[in-house]
Design a protein around this motif. Structure first.
Motif, PDB file in Angstrom:
ATOM      1  N   ALA A   1       0.839  -1.201   0.000  1.00 53.93           N
ATOM      2  CA  ALA A   1       0.000   0.000   0.000  1.00 53.93           C
ATOM      3  C   ALA A   1       0.873   1.250   0.000  1.00 53.93           C
ATOM      4  CB  ALA A   1      -0.927   0.002   1.213  1.00 53.93           C
ATOM      5  N   THR A   2       1.909   1.255   0.815  1.00 51.64           N
ATOM      6  CA  THR A   2       2.815   2.399   0.891  1.00 51.64           C
ATOM      7  C   THR A   2       3.558   2.604  -0.423  1.00 51.64           C
ATOM      8  OG1 THR A   2       3.092   2.031   3.256  1.00 51.64           O
ATOM      9  CG2 THR A   2       4.755   3.375   2.178  1.00 51.64           C
ATOM     10  N   ALA A   3       3.953   1.512  -1.072  1.00 54.58           N
ATOM     11  CA  ALA A   3       4.712   1.591  -2.324  1.00 54.58           C
ATOM     12  C   ALA A   3       3.828   1.856  -3.534  1.00 54.58           C
ATOM     13  CB  ALA A   3       5.498   0.293  -2.530  1.00 54.58           C
ATOM     14  N   GLY A   4       2.508   1.842  -3.324  1.00 52.66           N
ATOM     15  CA  GLY A   4       1.601   2.067  -4.446  1.00 52.66           C
ATOM     16  C   GLY A   4       1.414   0.855  -5.331  1.00 52.66           C
ATOM     17  N   THR A   5       1.719  -0.318  -4.792  1.00 47.05           N
ATOM     18  CA  THR A   5       1.614  -1.552  -5.575  1.00 47.05           C
ATOM     19  C   THR A   5       0.621  -2.534  -4.959  1.00 47.05           C
ATOM     20  OG1 THR A   5       3.496  -2.478  -4.383  1.00 47.05           O
ATOM     21  CG2 THR A   5       3.974  -1.369  -6.467  1.00 47.05           C
ATOM     22  N   LEU A   6      -0.336  -2.003  -4.232  1.00 46.36           N
ATOM     23  CA  LEU A   6      -1.282  -2.870  -3.527  1.00 46.36           C
ATOM     24  C   LEU A   6      -2.067  -3.762  -4.478  1.00 46.36           C
ATOM     25  CD1 LEU A   6      -2.527  -3.739  -0.862  1.00 46.36           C
ATOM     26  CD2 LEU A   6      -4.182  -1.886  -1.116  1.00 46.36           C
ATOM     27  N   LYS A   7      -2.507  -3.222  -5.598  1.00 44.88           N
ATOM     28  CA  LYS A   7      -3.309  -4.017  -6.541  1.00 44.88           C
ATOM     29  C   LYS A   7      -2.515  -5.231  -7.036  1.00 44.88           C
ATOM     30  CE  LYS A   7      -6.438  -3.276 -10.396  1.00 44.88           C
ATOM     31  NZ  LYS A   7      -6.975  -2.287 -11.323  1.00 44.88           N
ATOM     32  N   ALA A   8      -1.256  -5.002  -7.384  1.00 46.69           N
ATOM     33  CA  ALA A   8      -0.412  -6.108  -7.857  1.00 46.69           C
ATOM     34  C   ALA A   8      -0.186  -7.132  -6.746  1.00 46.69           C
ATOM     35  CB  ALA A   8       0.922  -5.573  -8.357  1.00 46.69           C
ATOM     36  N   TRP A   9       0.029  -6.628  -5.518  1.00 47.83           N
ATOM     37  CA  TRP A   9       0.228  -7.538  -4.391  1.00 47.83           C
ATOM     38  C   TRP A   9      -1.014  -8.370  -4.136  1.00 47.83           C
ATOM     39  CZ3 TRP A   9       2.708 -10.694  -1.596  1.00 47.83           C
ATOM     40  CH2 TRP A   9       2.203 -11.141  -0.388  1.00 47.83           C
TER      41      TRP A   9
END
Length: 105
Positions: free
Chosen positions: A73-81
Motif C-alpha cells: 500500500a505504501t509503495a503504491g503496488t497494492l493491486k499487484a500484491w
C-alpha cells in the motif's frame, strides 16, 4: 537486515546459514528474508520469496503477510500484491485490511 529493509543482506545471511539451520525453525529463517522485502518496499521480491517458501513447504506467517500488505500500500503496488497474494493462497483478513488503511493515513 530484516527490520532495516535490506533484502540482499537477508538473502545473503539465509544462504550462509540455511544448510545448518534446524528444519524445525525454517519458517523463522524464511520469514526474516520476507520481512526484509516488506520493510524495503520490495513487493516483487516478496512475492518471489513467498513462492520460494511455498515450494519449500514453509508456511508464510500471518504477521508477514500483514506487513507485506502495508508495504505494498505504501509503495503504491497494492493491486499487484493482492493479485499475487490470491495466486499464492494468501487471503485478506481484517488485520490486513487495517494495515492497508493505516498505510494510507
Amino acid at each position: 537486515c530484516a527490520e532495516a529493509g535490506r533484502p540482499e543482506d537477508a538473502r545473503s545471511l539465509f544462504a550462509r546459514v540455511e544448510a545448518s539451520w534446524p528444519e524445525s525453525r525454517a519458517e523463522l529463517l524464511h520469514s526474516l528474508v520476507l520481512r526484509a522485502h516488506a520493510e524495503g518496499g520490495d513487493v516483487r521480491g516478496a512475492v518471489s520469496w513467498c513462492e520460494r517458501m511455498r515450494d519449500a513447504g514453509v508456511p508464510v506467517a500471518d504477521d508477514d503477510v500483514t506487513r507485506l500488505c502495508a508495504a505494498a500500500a505504501t509503495a503504491g503496488t497494492l493491486k499487484a500484491w493482492l493479485r499475487a497474494s490470491d495466486s499464492l493462497g494468501l487471503r485478506m483478513t481484517l488485520d490486513r485490511y487495517r494495515a492497508v488503511v493505516q498505510a494510507y493515513i
